[in-house]
Design a protein around this motif. Structure first.
Motif, PDB file in Angstrom:
ATOM      1  N   ILE A  67       0.868  -1.172   0.000  1.00  0.00           N
ATOM      2  CA  ILE A  67       0.000   0.000   0.000  1.00  0.00           C
ATOM      3  C   ILE A  67       0.910   1.228   0.000  1.00  0.00           C
ATOM      4  O   ILE A  67       1.816   1.338   0.829  1.00  0.00           O
ATOM      5  CB  ILE A  67      -0.917   0.016   1.230  1.00  0.00           C
ATOM      6  N   HIS A  68       0.655   2.133  -0.929  1.00  0.00           N
ATOM      7  CA  HIS A  68       1.501   3.327  -1.060  1.00  0.00           C
ATOM      8  C   HIS A  68       0.613   4.565  -1.157  1.00  0.00           C
ATOM      9  O   HIS A  68      -0.397   4.545  -1.864  1.00  0.00           O
ATOM     10  CB  HIS A  68       2.373   3.196  -2.310  1.00  0.00           C
ATOM     11  N   PRO A  69       0.969   5.651  -0.464  1.00  0.00           N
ATOM     12  CA  PRO A  69       0.120   6.841  -0.487  1.00  0.00           C
ATOM     13  C   PRO A  69       0.068   7.538  -1.846  1.00  0.00           C
ATOM     14  O   PRO A  69      -0.851   8.299  -2.114  1.00  0.00           O
ATOM     15  CB  PRO A  69       0.732   7.755   0.577  1.00  0.00           C
ATOM     16  N   ASP A  70       1.038   7.288  -2.719  1.00  0.00           N
ATOM     17  CA  ASP A  70       1.059   7.913  -4.039  1.00  0.00           C
ATOM     18  C   ASP A  70       1.392   6.867  -5.100  1.00  0.00           C
ATOM     19  O   ASP A  70       2.386   6.970  -5.808  1.00  0.00           O
ATOM     20  CB  ASP A  70       2.065   9.063  -4.068  1.00  0.00           C
ATOM     21  N   ALA A  71       0.547   5.843  -5.204  1.00  0.00           N
ATOM     22  CA  ALA A  71       0.800   4.750  -6.141  1.00  0.00           C
ATOM     23  C   ALA A  71       0.868   5.240  -7.580  1.00  0.00           C
ATOM     24  O   ALA A  71       1.576   4.654  -8.407  1.00  0.00           O
ATOM     25  CB  ALA A  71      -0.275   3.673  -5.991  1.00  0.00           C
ATOM     26  N   ALA A  72       0.173   6.320  -7.896  1.00  0.00           N
ATOM     27  CA  ALA A  72       0.143   6.833  -9.269  1.00  0.00           C
ATOM     28  C   ALA A  72       1.516   7.306  -9.741  1.00  0.00           C
ATOM     29  O   ALA A  72       1.735   7.419 -10.940  1.00  0.00           O
ATOM     30  CB  ALA A  72      -0.877   7.952  -9.390  1.00  0.00           C
TER      31      ALA A  72
END
Length: 108
Positions: A67-72
């Motif tokens: 899970i990453h806060p800025d996957a984009a």
């Protein structure tokens, strides 16, 4: 005092199986876990500290999901049938890493 970013979380590890229903039954008989999702091509089993995805090779690659806060930042995200959004990227050894958008992850 320095502020360090919060550590990313491992959401699940996905392993290939030949029969989703049989594998779910086996894991439920052997271990204490809950089924968060199940269909013919994948299942998500919840354990106390992590989830285990059982996947069919024709539909999903074996992978680890973070899970990453800025996957984009890793590229265009795909919206999946469970409404999560993610992108698959290879690590330096060609292992598949699913980077999941934190805002789209349901907390089961």
């Amino acid at each position: 005092m320095s502020t360090q970013p919060q550590l990313d979380q491992i959401h699940h590890v996905a392993i290939p199986v030949s029969d989703i229903a049989a594998s779910v039954a086996w894991y439920r008989e052997q271990f204490h876990c809950d089924v968060a999702y199940q269909d013919a091509t994948w299942a998500l089993l919840k354990f106390a500290n992590i989830s285990l995805a059982l996947v069919t090779s024709s539909q999903h690659p074996p992978h680890i999901a973070l899970i990453h806060p800025d996957a984009a930042q890793f590229g265009p995200l795909t919206t999946h049938r469970d409404a999560t959004r993610s992108i698959y990227i290879p690590d330096p050894d060609s292992n598949q890493v699913e980077v999941m958008d934190a805002a789209s992850v349901r907390r089961y």
